[in-house]
Write a protein that holds these residues in place. Structure first.
Motif, mmCIF file in Angstrom:
data_model
loop_
_atom_site.group_PDB
_atom_site.id
_atom_site.type_symbol
_atom_site.label_atom_id
_atom_site.label_comp_id
_atom_site.label_asym_id
_atom_site.label_seq_id
_atom_site.Cartn_x
_atom_site.Cartn_y
_atom_site.Cartn_z
ATOM 1 N N ASN A 1 0.850 -1.191 0.000
ATOM 2 C CA ASN A 1 0.000 0.000 0.000
ATOM 3 C C ASN A 1 0.887 1.242 0.000
ATOM 4 N N PRO A 2 0.731 2.141 -1.000
ATOM 5 C CA PRO A 2 1.627 3.293 -1.080
ATOM 6 C C PRO A 2 1.455 4.302 0.050
ATOM 7 N N GLN A 3 0.407 4.164 0.854
ATOM 8 C CA GLN A 3 0.192 5.116 1.946
ATOM 9 C C GLN A 3 0.484 4.518 3.315
ATOM 10 N N THR A 4 0.196 3.214 3.490
ATOM 11 C CA THR A 4 0.374 2.615 4.816
ATOM 12 C C THR A 4 1.555 1.650 4.884
ATOM 13 N N ASN A 5 2.094 1.282 3.702
ATOM 14 C CA ASN A 5 3.176 0.297 3.603
ATOM 15 C C ASN A 5 2.752 -1.109 4.012
ATOM 16 N N GLY A 6 1.444 -1.317 4.175
ATOM 17 C CA GLY A 6 0.950 -2.660 4.457
ATOM 18 C C GLY A 6 0.647 -3.401 3.166
ATOM 19 N N VAL A 7 0.269 -4.677 3.310
ATOM 20 C CA VAL A 7 -0.090 -5.480 2.142
ATOM 21 C C VAL A 7 -1.430 -4.988 1.604
ATOM 22 N N TYR A 8 -1.493 -4.799 0.287
ATOM 23 C CA TYR A 8 -2.703 -4.252 -0.336
ATOM 24 C C TYR A 8 -3.076 -5.111 -1.541
ATOM 25 N N VAL A 9 -4.373 -5.391 -1.697
ATOM 26 C CA VAL A 9 -4.888 -6.130 -2.843
ATOM 27 C C VAL A 9 -5.676 -5.161 -3.713
ATOM 28 N N ASP A 10 -5.231 -4.973 -4.926
ATOM 29 C CA ASP A 10 -5.829 -3.978 -5.821
ATOM 30 C C ASP A 10 -7.242 -4.399 -6.235
ATOM 31 N N PRO A 11 -8.225 -3.490 -6.156
ATOM 32 C CA PRO A 11 -9.620 -3.835 -6.504
ATOM 33 C C PRO A 11 -9.813 -4.262 -7.951
ATOM 34 N N ARG A 12 -8.875 -3.903 -8.843
ATOM 35 C CA ARG A 12 -9.026 -4.306 -10.243
ATOM 36 C C ARG A 12 -8.923 -5.815 -10.415
ATOM 37 N N TYR B 1 -0.752 7.457 -4.765
ATOM 38 C CA TYR B 1 0.670 7.624 -4.462
ATOM 39 C C TYR B 1 0.921 9.050 -3.998
ATOM 40 N N ILE B 2 1.726 9.179 -2.978
ATOM 41 C CA ILE B 2 2.117 10.496 -2.476
ATOM 42 C C ILE B 2 3.315 11.016 -3.263
ATOM 43 N N SER B 3 4.185 10.097 -3.669
ATOM 44 C CA SER B 3 5.372 10.442 -4.443
ATOM 45 C C SER B 3 5.755 9.249 -5.305
ATOM 46 N N LEU B 4 6.383 9.528 -6.452
ATOM 47 C CA LEU B 4 6.870 8.457 -7.323
ATOM 48 C C LEU B 4 8.329 8.111 -7.066
ATOM 49 N N GLY B 5 9.017 8.897 -6.233
ATOM 50 C CA GLY B 5 10.421 8.640 -5.946
ATOM 51 C C GLY B 5 11.324 9.056 -7.094
#
Length: 531
Positions: A335-346, A448-452
Protein backbone atom coordinates in the motif's frame (compact mmCIF):
# COMPACT_ATOMS: atom_id res chain seq x y z
CA UNK A 1 -6.20 -31.88 -98.18
CA UNK A 2 -4.77 -29.05 -100.34
CA UNK A 3 -8.21 -27.38 -100.25
CA UNK A 4 -8.27 -27.36 -96.45
CA UNK A 5 -4.71 -26.06 -96.28
CA UNK A 6 -5.71 -23.26 -98.65
CA UNK A 7 -8.68 -22.31 -96.44
CA UNK A 8 -6.49 -22.40 -93.29
CA UNK A 9 -3.93 -20.11 -94.92
CA UNK A 10 -6.69 -17.61 -95.75
CA UNK A 11 -7.93 -17.62 -92.13
CA UNK A 12 -4.41 -17.09 -90.77
CA UNK A 13 -3.88 -14.26 -93.25
CA UNK A 14 -7.13 -12.57 -92.26
CA UNK A 15 -6.23 -12.73 -88.56
CA UNK A 16 -2.72 -11.51 -89.16
CA UNK A 17 -3.81 -8.57 -91.29
CA UNK A 18 -6.88 -7.65 -89.26
CA UNK A 19 -9.16 -8.87 -91.99
CA UNK A 20 -11.49 -10.30 -89.36
CA UNK A 21 -13.13 -7.08 -88.21
CA UNK A 22 -15.42 -8.54 -85.52
CA UNK A 23 -14.04 -8.44 -81.94
CA UNK A 24 -14.59 -11.86 -80.42
CA UNK A 25 -13.67 -10.69 -76.89
CA UNK A 26 -17.10 -10.11 -75.36
CA UNK A 27 -17.39 -7.77 -72.40
CA UNK A 28 -19.86 -8.36 -69.60
CA UNK A 29 -21.58 -4.99 -69.38
CA UNK A 30 -22.91 -5.73 -65.88
CA UNK A 31 -19.53 -6.68 -64.39
CA UNK A 32 -17.60 -4.25 -62.23
CA UNK A 33 -13.94 -3.47 -62.76
CA UNK A 34 -11.34 -1.63 -60.74
CA UNK A 35 -12.07 1.44 -62.87
CA UNK A 36 -15.87 1.27 -62.90
CA UNK A 37 -16.87 0.16 -59.39
CA UNK A 38 -15.35 2.84 -57.16
CA UNK A 39 -17.27 5.75 -58.65
CA UNK A 40 -19.76 6.68 -55.92
CA UNK A 41 -19.83 7.66 -52.28
CA UNK A 42 -21.55 4.38 -51.39
CA UNK A 43 -18.93 2.27 -53.17
CA UNK A 44 -15.99 4.03 -51.53
CA UNK A 45 -17.67 3.74 -48.14
CA UNK A 46 -18.18 0.00 -48.68
CA UNK A 47 -14.48 -0.29 -49.41
CA UNK A 48 -13.64 1.47 -46.16
CA UNK A 49 -15.94 -0.89 -44.23
CA UNK A 50 -14.21 -3.82 -45.95
CA UNK A 51 -10.91 -2.47 -44.62
CA UNK A 52 -12.23 -2.38 -41.05
CA UNK A 53 -13.53 -5.93 -41.56
CA UNK A 54 -9.93 -7.12 -41.91
CA UNK A 55 -9.48 -6.49 -38.19
CA UNK A 56 -11.67 -9.56 -37.67
CA UNK A 57 -9.75 -11.80 -40.07
CA UNK A 58 -7.54 -14.76 -39.16
CA UNK A 59 -4.63 -13.75 -36.98
CA UNK A 60 -6.33 -10.63 -35.69
CA UNK A 61 -9.09 -9.68 -33.28
CA UNK A 62 -11.75 -12.30 -33.96
CA UNK A 63 -9.54 -15.03 -32.53
CA UNK A 64 -5.78 -15.41 -32.78
CA UNK A 65 -4.72 -11.93 -31.61
CA UNK A 66 -5.65 -12.56 -27.97
CA UNK A 67 -4.00 -15.97 -27.92
CA UNK A 68 -0.77 -14.73 -29.50
CA UNK A 69 -0.12 -11.83 -27.16
CA UNK A 70 -1.71 -13.08 -23.95
CA UNK A 71 0.43 -16.23 -24.22
CA UNK A 72 3.64 -14.54 -25.42
CA UNK A 73 3.32 -11.76 -22.82
CA UNK A 74 2.57 -14.35 -20.14
CA UNK A 75 -0.77 -12.89 -19.18
CA UNK A 76 -2.18 -16.33 -20.00
CA UNK A 77 -0.87 -19.88 -19.87
CA UNK A 78 -2.25 -23.00 -21.44
CA UNK A 79 -4.82 -25.21 -19.78
CA UNK A 80 -4.98 -28.87 -20.78
CA UNK A 81 -7.46 -28.39 -23.64
CA UNK A 82 -5.02 -26.08 -25.46
CA UNK A 83 -3.17 -28.15 -28.02
CA UNK A 84 -1.10 -28.11 -31.19
CA UNK A 85 0.07 -24.87 -32.75
CA UNK A 86 -1.50 -22.73 -30.02
CA UNK A 87 0.42 -24.72 -27.43
CA UNK A 88 3.61 -23.88 -29.34
CA UNK A 89 2.93 -20.19 -28.68
CA UNK A 90 2.54 -20.84 -24.97
CA UNK A 91 5.82 -22.73 -24.86
CA UNK A 92 7.82 -20.38 -27.11
CA UNK A 93 8.82 -23.23 -29.40
CA UNK A 94 7.13 -21.94 -32.55
CA UNK A 95 8.85 -21.70 -35.92
CA UNK A 96 8.53 -19.42 -39.00
CA UNK A 97 5.66 -21.58 -40.27
CA UNK A 98 3.60 -21.09 -37.08
CA UNK A 99 -0.01 -20.79 -38.41
CA UNK A 100 -1.28 -18.01 -36.14
CA UNK A 101 1.75 -15.82 -36.82
CA UNK A 102 1.53 -16.42 -40.58
CA UNK A 103 -2.17 -15.51 -40.46
CA UNK A 104 -1.43 -12.35 -38.51
CA UNK A 105 1.22 -11.22 -41.01
CA UNK A 106 -1.11 -11.92 -43.94
CA UNK A 107 -4.06 -10.12 -42.39
CA UNK A 108 -2.01 -7.05 -41.48
CA UNK A 109 -0.82 -6.80 -45.07
CA UNK A 110 -4.38 -7.42 -46.28
CA UNK A 111 -5.42 -4.45 -44.16
CA UNK A 112 -2.66 -2.41 -45.80
CA UNK A 113 -3.72 -3.55 -49.27
CA UNK A 114 -7.37 -2.65 -48.72
CA UNK A 115 -6.39 0.70 -47.22
CA UNK A 116 -4.22 1.36 -50.26
CA UNK A 117 -7.18 0.60 -52.53
CA UNK A 118 -9.35 3.07 -50.59
CA UNK A 119 -6.73 5.79 -50.86
CA UNK A 120 -6.15 5.23 -54.57
CA UNK A 121 -9.79 4.94 -55.59
CA UNK A 122 -11.05 7.73 -53.33
CA UNK A 123 -8.46 10.07 -54.81
CA UNK A 124 -9.59 9.11 -58.33
CA UNK A 125 -13.29 9.59 -57.51
CA UNK A 126 -14.97 12.92 -58.36
CA UNK A 127 -17.42 13.85 -55.56
CA UNK A 128 -20.72 15.37 -56.65
CA UNK A 129 -21.16 17.92 -53.87
CA UNK A 130 -19.66 19.41 -50.71
CA UNK A 131 -20.89 16.56 -48.52
CA UNK A 132 -19.21 14.00 -50.73
CA UNK A 133 -16.03 16.09 -50.80
CA UNK A 134 -15.93 15.96 -46.99
CA UNK A 135 -16.62 12.22 -47.08
CA UNK A 136 -13.80 11.72 -49.57
CA UNK A 137 -11.31 13.30 -47.17
CA UNK A 138 -12.69 11.26 -44.26
CA UNK A 139 -12.47 7.96 -46.15
CA UNK A 140 -8.84 8.58 -47.09
CA UNK A 141 -8.06 9.59 -43.50
CA UNK A 142 -9.68 6.41 -42.13
CA UNK A 143 -7.63 4.31 -44.55
CA UNK A 144 -4.42 6.06 -43.50
CA UNK A 145 -5.22 5.41 -39.84
CA UNK A 146 -5.83 1.71 -40.52
CA UNK A 147 -2.69 1.45 -42.64
CA UNK A 148 -0.67 3.11 -39.87
CA UNK A 149 -2.15 0.70 -37.31
CA UNK A 150 -1.06 -2.26 -39.45
CA UNK A 151 2.47 -0.93 -39.92
CA UNK A 152 2.70 -0.04 -36.21
CA UNK A 153 2.24 -3.70 -35.37
CA UNK A 154 4.46 -4.97 -38.15
CA UNK A 155 7.43 -2.76 -37.30
CA UNK A 156 7.19 -3.55 -33.57
CA UNK A 157 6.83 -7.28 -34.09
CA UNK A 158 9.16 -7.87 -37.03
CA UNK A 159 11.44 -4.83 -37.32
CA UNK A 160 12.27 -4.30 -41.00
CA UNK A 161 9.27 -5.13 -43.21
CA UNK A 162 8.24 -4.40 -46.81
CA UNK A 163 6.75 -0.91 -47.00
CA UNK A 164 3.87 -1.14 -49.46
CA UNK A 165 2.48 2.30 -50.17
CA UNK A 166 -0.58 3.35 -52.16
CA UNK A 167 -0.68 1.90 -55.66
CA UNK A 168 -1.30 3.67 -58.95
CA UNK A 169 -3.62 2.06 -59.74
CA UNK A 170 -2.49 -1.52 -58.96
CA UNK A 171 0.81 -2.86 -57.64
CA UNK A 172 3.48 -3.87 -60.10
CA UNK A 173 5.45 -7.12 -59.62
CA UNK A 174 8.29 -5.01 -58.24
CA UNK A 175 5.97 -3.46 -55.67
CA UNK A 176 4.63 -6.87 -54.66
CA UNK A 177 8.15 -8.21 -54.13
CA UNK A 178 9.55 -5.25 -52.25
CA UNK A 179 12.58 -5.75 -50.02
CA UNK A 180 12.41 -4.97 -46.33
CA UNK A 181 12.51 -1.26 -45.53
CA UNK A 182 14.60 0.28 -42.78
CA UNK A 183 12.83 0.52 -39.42
CA UNK A 184 13.24 4.32 -39.42
CA UNK A 185 11.50 4.53 -42.81
CA UNK A 186 8.54 2.50 -41.57
CA UNK A 187 8.18 4.72 -38.50
CA UNK A 188 8.37 7.85 -40.65
CA UNK A 189 5.61 6.47 -42.88
CA UNK A 190 3.43 5.71 -39.84
CA UNK A 191 3.94 9.21 -38.46
CA UNK A 192 3.00 10.86 -41.75
CA UNK A 193 -0.11 8.72 -42.20
CA UNK A 194 -1.34 9.63 -38.71
CA UNK A 195 -0.63 13.33 -39.18
CA UNK A 196 -2.59 13.22 -42.43
CA UNK A 197 -5.40 11.28 -40.77
CA UNK A 198 -5.74 13.80 -37.95
CA UNK A 199 -6.42 16.59 -40.42
CA UNK A 200 -9.54 14.99 -41.89
CA UNK A 201 -10.98 12.65 -39.26
CA UNK A 202 -13.95 13.89 -37.23
CA UNK A 203 -13.89 14.27 -33.45
CA UNK A 204 -16.91 11.96 -33.23
CA UNK A 205 -19.57 10.27 -35.34
CA UNK A 206 -23.33 9.86 -35.28
CA UNK A 207 -24.51 6.68 -33.56
CA UNK A 208 -24.85 4.78 -36.85
CA UNK A 209 -21.09 5.11 -37.46
CA UNK A 210 -19.84 4.60 -33.91
CA UNK A 211 -16.62 2.60 -33.96
CA UNK A 212 -14.99 4.24 -36.95
CA UNK A 213 -11.60 5.86 -36.42
CA UNK A 214 -11.80 9.35 -34.96
CA UNK A 215 -9.28 12.16 -34.81
CA UNK A 216 -8.62 11.17 -31.21
CA UNK A 217 -7.69 7.66 -32.34
CA UNK A 218 -5.12 9.09 -34.76
CA UNK A 219 -3.70 11.35 -32.04
CA UNK A 220 -3.48 8.43 -29.60
CA UNK A 221 -1.74 6.12 -32.07
CA UNK A 222 0.70 8.85 -33.10
CA UNK A 223 1.51 9.57 -29.45
CA UNK A 224 1.93 5.85 -28.83
CA UNK A 225 4.25 5.65 -31.85
CA UNK A 226 6.41 8.47 -30.49
CA UNK A 227 6.57 6.69 -27.13
CA UNK A 228 7.68 3.43 -28.77
CA UNK A 229 10.28 5.36 -30.77
CA UNK A 230 11.53 6.94 -27.53
CA UNK A 231 10.65 10.41 -28.76
CA UNK A 232 9.53 11.36 -25.27
CA UNK A 233 8.91 15.07 -25.87
CA UNK A 234 6.83 14.43 -28.98
CA UNK A 235 4.87 11.79 -27.09
CA UNK A 236 4.05 14.28 -24.33
CA UNK A 237 2.94 16.89 -26.85
CA UNK A 238 0.73 14.48 -28.75
CA UNK A 239 -0.83 12.53 -25.89
CA UNK A 240 -1.52 15.71 -23.91
CA UNK A 241 -3.95 16.79 -26.65
CA UNK A 242 -6.36 14.07 -25.56
CA UNK A 243 -6.65 15.49 -22.04
CA UNK A 244 -8.17 18.79 -23.21
CA UNK A 245 -10.72 20.26 -25.61
CA UNK A 246 -11.94 19.49 -28.16
CA UNK A 247 -11.61 15.96 -26.74
CA UNK A 248 -13.78 14.89 -23.84
CA UNK A 249 -12.44 11.46 -22.95
CA UNK A 250 -12.72 10.31 -19.36
CA UNK A 251 -12.38 7.08 -17.40
CA UNK A 252 -15.42 4.83 -17.37
CA UNK A 253 -16.75 4.97 -13.78
CA UNK A 254 -17.20 1.18 -13.72
CA UNK A 255 -14.10 -0.65 -14.91
CA UNK A 256 -15.99 -3.69 -16.20
CA UNK A 257 -18.15 -1.53 -18.48
CA UNK A 258 -15.16 -1.53 -20.84
CA UNK A 259 -15.47 -5.31 -21.29
CA UNK A 260 -19.22 -5.89 -21.11
CA UNK A 261 -21.37 -5.58 -24.20
CA UNK A 262 -24.27 -3.35 -23.03
CA UNK A 263 -21.98 -0.40 -22.33
CA UNK A 264 -19.56 -0.46 -25.24
CA UNK A 265 -21.44 0.99 -28.17
CA UNK A 266 -21.83 4.69 -27.49
CA UNK A 267 -19.58 7.43 -26.20
CA UNK A 268 -21.95 8.63 -23.47
CA UNK A 269 -21.99 5.33 -21.56
CA UNK A 270 -18.38 4.53 -22.38
CA UNK A 271 -16.35 7.76 -22.55
CA UNK A 272 -13.03 5.93 -22.19
CA UNK A 273 -12.81 4.07 -25.48
CA UNK A 274 -10.66 5.78 -28.09
CA UNK A 275 -10.57 2.94 -30.64
CA UNK A 276 -12.03 -0.53 -30.40
CA UNK A 277 -12.63 -3.45 -32.74
CA UNK A 278 -16.36 -3.63 -33.18
CA UNK A 279 -17.85 -7.02 -32.48
CA UNK A 280 -21.16 -5.23 -32.01
CA UNK A 281 -21.37 -3.69 -35.44
CA UNK A 282 -22.68 -0.36 -36.70
CA UNK A 283 -23.93 -1.77 -40.02
CA UNK A 284 -26.44 -4.43 -41.01
CA UNK A 285 -24.06 -7.21 -40.05
CA UNK A 286 -25.04 -9.87 -37.58
CA UNK A 287 -23.37 -12.84 -35.98
CA UNK A 288 -23.45 -14.80 -39.21
CA UNK A 289 -21.89 -18.22 -38.78
CA UNK A 290 -20.79 -18.42 -35.16
CA UNK A 291 -17.64 -20.33 -36.19
CA UNK A 292 -16.46 -17.59 -38.56
CA UNK A 293 -13.49 -16.69 -36.27
CA UNK A 294 -11.98 -20.07 -37.15
CA UNK A 295 -11.18 -19.07 -40.72
CA UNK A 296 -14.55 -18.43 -42.32
CA UNK A 297 -14.38 -14.68 -42.60
CA UNK A 298 -15.99 -13.45 -45.83
CA UNK A 299 -16.47 -17.05 -47.01
CA UNK A 300 -18.70 -19.54 -45.22
CA UNK A 301 -18.87 -17.18 -42.25
CA UNK A 302 -20.66 -14.50 -44.23
CA UNK A 303 -20.78 -10.99 -42.82
CA UNK A 304 -19.81 -12.18 -39.36
CA UNK A 305 -18.57 -9.81 -36.69
CA UNK A 306 -17.73 -11.36 -33.36
CA UNK A 307 -14.98 -12.84 -31.23
CA UNK A 308 -14.49 -16.36 -29.92
CA UNK A 309 -12.64 -15.22 -26.79
CA UNK A 310 -15.52 -15.53 -24.31
CA UNK A 311 -16.03 -19.15 -25.29
CA UNK A 312 -12.37 -20.13 -25.60
CA UNK A 313 -11.16 -18.55 -22.37
CA UNK A 314 -14.29 -19.38 -20.40
CA UNK A 315 -13.73 -21.72 -17.46
CA UNK A 316 -17.23 -23.17 -17.90
CA UNK A 317 -16.88 -23.41 -21.67
CA UNK A 318 -13.78 -24.45 -23.68
CA UNK A 319 -11.41 -23.65 -20.82
CA UNK A 320 -8.30 -23.23 -23.00
CA UNK A 321 -6.22 -20.95 -20.76
CA UNK A 322 -5.54 -19.84 -17.20
CA UNK A 323 -4.60 -16.34 -16.21
CA UNK A 324 -1.05 -16.80 -14.95
CA UNK A 325 -0.32 -16.93 -11.25
CA UNK A 326 2.30 -14.26 -11.91
CA UNK A 327 -0.38 -11.90 -13.24
CA UNK A 328 -2.64 -12.69 -10.29
CA UNK A 329 0.10 -12.01 -7.72
CA UNK A 330 0.85 -8.63 -9.27
CA UNK A 331 -2.45 -7.35 -7.86
CA UNK A 332 -1.08 -7.79 -4.31
CA UNK A 333 1.57 -5.21 -3.45
CA UNK A 334 2.59 -2.65 -0.83
CA UNK A 335 0.00 0.00 0.00
CA UNK A 336 1.63 3.29 -1.08
CA UNK A 337 0.19 5.12 1.95
CA UNK A 338 0.37 2.62 4.82
CA UNK A 339 3.18 0.30 3.60
CA UNK A 340 0.95 -2.66 4.46
CA UNK A 341 -0.09 -5.48 2.14
CA UNK A 342 -2.70 -4.25 -0.34
CA UNK A 343 -4.89 -6.13 -2.84
CA UNK A 344 -5.83 -3.98 -5.82
CA UNK A 345 -9.62 -3.84 -6.50
CA UNK A 346 -9.03 -4.31 -10.24
CA UNK A 347 -8.35 -7.98 -9.44
CA UNK A 348 -12.08 -8.56 -8.97
CA UNK A 349 -12.77 -7.19 -12.48
CA UNK A 350 -9.95 -9.13 -14.13
CA UNK A 351 -10.07 -12.74 -12.94
CA UNK A 352 -11.98 -15.34 -10.95
CA UNK A 353 -10.11 -16.67 -7.96
CA UNK A 354 -10.11 -16.98 -4.19
CA UNK A 355 -10.81 -14.21 -1.72
CA UNK A 356 -7.17 -13.83 -0.71
CA UNK A 357 -6.11 -13.01 -4.29
CA UNK A 358 -8.80 -10.36 -4.68
CA UNK A 359 -10.32 -12.24 -7.61
CA UNK A 360 -14.07 -12.48 -8.13
CA UNK A 361 -15.39 -15.38 -6.05
CA UNK A 362 -18.89 -15.55 -7.56
CA UNK A 363 -20.30 -15.67 -11.05
CA UNK A 364 -23.73 -15.63 -12.67
CA UNK A 365 -24.85 -12.63 -10.64
CA UNK A 366 -27.65 -11.93 -13.13
CA UNK A 367 -28.85 -15.52 -13.49
CA UNK A 368 -32.31 -16.52 -12.30
CA UNK A 369 -30.69 -18.93 -9.86
CA UNK A 370 -28.66 -16.14 -8.27
CA UNK A 371 -24.88 -15.91 -7.80
CA UNK A 372 -22.89 -19.14 -7.90
CA UNK A 373 -19.64 -19.72 -6.04
CA UNK A 374 -16.64 -19.91 -8.38
CA UNK A 375 -15.03 -23.37 -8.01
CA UNK A 376 -11.52 -22.06 -7.36
CA UNK A 377 -10.31 -25.26 -5.70
CA UNK A 378 -10.74 -27.22 -8.93
CA UNK A 379 -10.72 -24.47 -11.60
CA UNK A 380 -7.80 -22.31 -10.45
CA UNK A 381 -7.46 -18.70 -11.59
CA UNK A 382 -9.53 -17.91 -14.68
CA UNK A 383 -10.21 -14.81 -16.75
CA UNK A 384 -13.24 -12.68 -15.96
CA UNK A 385 -12.34 -9.85 -18.36
CA UNK A 386 -14.26 -10.10 -21.68
CA UNK A 387 -16.48 -12.87 -20.23
CA UNK A 388 -20.29 -13.22 -19.99
CA UNK A 389 -20.43 -15.10 -16.71
CA UNK A 390 -22.22 -12.22 -15.00
CA UNK A 391 -25.24 -13.21 -17.12
CA UNK A 392 -24.97 -16.91 -17.93
CA UNK A 393 -23.50 -19.98 -16.28
CA UNK A 394 -22.17 -21.28 -19.61
CA UNK A 395 -21.99 -19.26 -22.81
CA UNK A 396 -22.48 -22.09 -25.25
CA UNK A 397 -20.94 -20.78 -28.48
CA UNK A 398 -18.03 -18.78 -29.91
CA UNK A 399 -20.00 -15.70 -30.95
CA UNK A 400 -19.14 -13.01 -28.42
CA UNK A 401 -20.26 -9.47 -29.19
CA UNK A 402 -17.91 -7.88 -26.65
CA UNK A 403 -15.73 -5.36 -28.46
CA UNK A 404 -11.94 -5.50 -28.34
CA UNK A 405 -10.27 -2.50 -26.72
CA UNK A 406 -7.37 -1.26 -28.86
CA UNK A 407 -6.62 2.10 -27.23
CA UNK A 408 -8.48 3.55 -24.26
CA UNK A 409 -8.05 6.66 -22.16
CA UNK A 410 -6.43 4.95 -19.15
CA UNK A 411 -3.75 3.61 -21.49
CA UNK A 412 -3.19 7.14 -22.82
CA UNK A 413 -2.85 8.58 -19.31
CA UNK A 414 -0.28 5.94 -18.39
CA UNK A 415 1.64 6.42 -21.65
CA UNK A 416 1.70 10.16 -21.00
CA UNK A 417 2.96 9.57 -17.45
CA UNK A 418 5.68 7.29 -18.82
CA UNK A 419 6.79 9.90 -21.36
CA UNK A 420 7.30 12.38 -18.51
CA UNK A 421 9.15 9.84 -16.36
CA UNK A 422 11.43 8.77 -19.20
CA UNK A 423 12.60 12.38 -19.41
CA UNK A 424 13.44 12.40 -15.71
CA UNK A 425 10.25 14.18 -14.62
CA UNK A 426 8.84 12.21 -11.66
CA UNK A 427 6.95 15.13 -10.13
CA UNK A 428 3.36 16.31 -10.06
CA UNK A 429 2.50 15.71 -13.72
CA UNK A 430 3.11 11.93 -13.95
CA UNK A 431 1.99 11.49 -10.34
CA UNK A 432 -1.40 13.05 -11.10
CA UNK A 433 -1.84 10.95 -14.24
CA UNK A 434 -1.13 7.65 -12.46
CA UNK A 435 -3.35 8.63 -9.54
CA UNK A 436 -6.14 9.57 -11.94
CA UNK A 437 -6.19 5.98 -13.24
CA UNK A 438 -6.11 4.59 -9.70
CA UNK A 439 -8.96 6.81 -8.54
CA UNK A 440 -11.55 5.47 -10.99
CA UNK A 441 -14.75 5.29 -8.85
CA UNK A 442 -15.10 1.50 -9.11
CA UNK A 443 -11.40 1.04 -8.23
CA UNK A 444 -10.55 3.86 -5.82
CA UNK A 445 -7.09 2.49 -5.02
CA UNK A 446 -4.87 4.41 -2.55
CA UNK A 447 -3.09 7.29 -4.25
CA UNK A 448 0.67 7.62 -4.46
CA UNK A 449 2.12 10.50 -2.48
CA UNK A 450 5.37 10.44 -4.44
CA UNK A 451 6.87 8.46 -7.32
CA UNK A 452 10.42 8.64 -5.95
CA UNK A 453 13.39 8.72 -8.30
CA UNK A 454 13.25 7.77 -11.98
CA UNK A 455 13.87 4.05 -11.41
CA UNK A 456 11.25 3.91 -8.68
CA UNK A 457 8.78 5.84 -10.81
CA UNK A 458 9.27 3.46 -13.73
CA UNK A 459 8.71 0.47 -11.43
CA UNK A 460 5.41 2.00 -10.30
CA UNK A 461 4.44 2.85 -13.89
CA UNK A 462 5.25 -0.65 -15.13
CA UNK A 463 3.13 -2.27 -12.43
CA UNK A 464 0.29 0.15 -13.06
CA UNK A 465 0.25 -0.75 -16.74
CA UNK A 466 0.30 -4.44 -15.89
CA UNK A 467 -2.66 -4.17 -13.51
CA UNK A 468 -4.75 -1.84 -15.65
CA UNK A 469 -4.18 -3.67 -18.95
CA UNK A 470 -3.93 -7.36 -17.98
CA UNK A 471 -5.42 -9.52 -20.73
CA UNK A 472 -5.56 -6.67 -23.24
CA UNK A 473 -2.56 -7.77 -25.31
CA UNK A 474 -0.42 -4.91 -24.04
CA UNK A 475 2.18 -6.53 -21.79
CA UNK A 476 4.14 -8.30 -24.53
CA UNK A 477 4.63 -5.03 -26.40
CA UNK A 478 5.57 -3.24 -23.18
CA UNK A 479 8.18 -5.80 -22.14
CA UNK A 480 9.75 -5.83 -25.60
CA UNK A 481 10.01 -2.03 -25.89
CA UNK A 482 11.34 -1.70 -22.33
CA UNK A 483 14.07 -4.22 -23.20
CA UNK A 484 13.22 -6.54 -20.31
CA UNK A 485 11.21 -9.27 -22.04
CA UNK A 486 13.75 -12.09 -21.70
CA UNK A 487 14.65 -11.50 -18.06
CA UNK A 488 11.04 -10.89 -17.00
CA UNK A 489 9.34 -13.76 -18.80
CA UNK A 490 12.07 -16.28 -18.01
CA UNK A 491 12.12 -15.38 -14.32
CA UNK A 492 8.32 -15.61 -14.12
CA UNK A 493 8.24 -18.90 -16.01
CA UNK A 494 11.05 -20.36 -13.90
CA UNK A 495 9.00 -19.79 -10.77
CA UNK A 496 5.72 -20.94 -12.24
CA UNK A 497 6.62 -23.91 -14.45
CA UNK A 498 10.39 -24.37 -14.20
CA UNK A 499 11.20 -23.25 -17.76
CA UNK A 500 13.10 -20.36 -19.32
CA UNK A 501 11.76 -20.42 -22.90
CA UNK A 502 12.47 -16.86 -24.07
CA UNK A 503 15.58 -16.67 -26.28
CA UNK A 504 17.37 -13.63 -27.65
CA UNK A 505 15.83 -14.19 -31.07
CA UNK A 506 12.34 -13.88 -29.57
CA UNK A 507 12.73 -10.10 -29.31
CA UNK A 508 11.40 -10.18 -32.89
CA UNK A 509 8.95 -12.66 -34.36
CA UNK A 510 10.15 -14.87 -37.21
CA UNK A 511 9.46 -13.64 -40.74
CA UNK A 512 6.75 -16.08 -41.91
CA UNK A 513 7.88 -18.92 -44.15
CA UNK A 514 5.07 -18.12 -46.58
CA UNK A 515 6.45 -14.59 -47.09
CA UNK A 516 9.99 -15.85 -47.56
CA UNK A 517 8.80 -18.35 -50.16
CA UNK A 518 6.65 -15.82 -52.03
CA UNK A 519 8.96 -12.81 -51.93
CA UNK A 520 12.55 -13.57 -52.98
CA UNK A 521 13.78 -10.17 -51.81
CA UNK A 522 12.58 -10.96 -48.29
CA UNK A 523 13.67 -14.59 -48.42
CA UNK A 524 17.30 -13.80 -49.17
CA UNK A 525 17.36 -11.14 -46.44
CA UNK A 526 16.35 -13.39 -43.54
CA UNK A 527 19.23 -14.64 -41.46
CA UNK A 528 19.34 -17.89 -39.49
CA UNK A 529 15.90 -18.86 -40.73
CA UNK A 530 14.29 -16.44 -38.27
CA UNK A 531 14.45 -12.69 -38.82
Amino acid sequence: MKKYIKYLAVVVLLIATGGCKKDLDLQNKSAYTYDTYFTSDAAINQTVIASYATLLHSGLWAREWYYIFDLLGYDAKNAQPLQGDLLALAQYNFAPNQPQLESMWSSLYRLIMRSNVVINRAQAWTPANATEQANQKQYIAEAKFLRAYAYFNLVNLYGRVPLRKAYNPLPTPEEINLPRAAVADVWAFIEQDLKDAQADLPISYAAANFGRATRGAAVALLGKSYLYEKKWGDAVTELSKLTQAPYNYSLAPVYNDLFDDPNQNNSSSNPETIFQVMNQVWTDWGIGNQYAPFGGQETWGGKASHSARAQEYGFNDWNNVFITTTAVKAFTYTNPQTNGVYVDPRAAYTFYGDAASGGQTQYCQQCSTGPIAFPYATAGYKYLKYEYYNKVASYGGPQSGINGQVIRYADVLLMLAEAYIQQGNTGSQPLALINQVRSRPSVNAPLYISLGNQNQAMTILMRERQLELTGEQSRYFDLIRWGIARQTINSERQIEDGTQPFQDKNVLLPIPLSEKNANPNVGKDVGNGWN
